[in-house]
Enzyme design. Structure first.
Site, PDB file in Angstrom:
ATOM      1  N   CYS A  46       0.822  -1.213   0.000  1.00 31.17           N
ATOM      2  CA  CYS A  46       0.000   0.000   0.000  1.00 31.17           C
ATOM      3  C   CYS A  46       0.860   1.269   0.000  1.00 31.17           C
ATOM      4  CB  CYS A  46      -0.945   0.012   1.196  1.00 31.17           C
ATOM      5  SG  CYS A  46      -0.126   0.289   2.763  1.00 31.17           S
ATOM      6  N   CYS A  48       0.714   3.859   1.975  1.00 31.94           N
ATOM      7  CA  CYS A  48       1.205   4.341   3.272  1.00 31.94           C
ATOM      8  C   CYS A  48       2.414   3.544   3.747  1.00 31.94           C
ATOM      9  CB  CYS A  48       0.093   4.394   4.316  1.00 31.94           C
ATOM     10  SG  CYS A  48      -0.668   2.839   4.750  1.00 31.94           S
TER      11      CYS A  48
END
Length: 136
Positions: A46, A48
């Site tokens: 992902c 993040c």
């Protein structure tokens, strides 16, 4: 399950900075059982993880006190290893990415995805440095 050609460069961001890549449940159990402090990073694909978690964890190592053992598992790739690591994270629910600090096998600090998402790498690093200063 993510393809290896996507995952390997993301793993390398941590392994090239001294993190041991744990790929089996047995390796996870052995790592957490070690004396001293053990950092377990649940890595993921992902945004993040790329923008905050991995850079923040690496930045956190620029500190007087750091964990004795640096380890990582990869969500969506090393499925059994991640499942075993998450058993040790209780009562926290599964989260990717996540960062857990253990001291002599006991969970003492946890960063879940909601602590990472929307925060800068510097903020992640500072949070972890404070934990290292307290527990390492």
């Amino acid at each position: 399950m993510y393809p290896a050609e996507i995952v390997m460069p993301m793993k390398e961001q941590l392994t090239s900075n001294g993190f041991e890549d744990l790929t089996t449940p047995e390796q996870v159990e052995a790592a957490i059982a070690k004396s001293g402090t053990t950092l377990v990073v649940v890595n993921s694909v992902c945004g993040c993880a790329a923008g905050a978690a991995r850079p923040g964890v690496v930045l956190s190592l620029d500190n007087d006190k750091v964990p004795t053992n640096l380890t990582t598992v990869f969500a969506g790739f090393d499925k059994d290893a991640v499942a075993k690591a998450r058993e040790f994270f209780a009562p926290f629910p599964p989260s990717s990415p996540a960062v857990a600090l253990f001291k002599d096998g006991e969970l003492v600090h946890m960063l879940e995805r909601h602590h990472i998402e929307g925060h800068s790498a510097a903020m992640i690093a500072e949070n972890l440095k404070q934990a290292y200063n307290e527990f390492a």
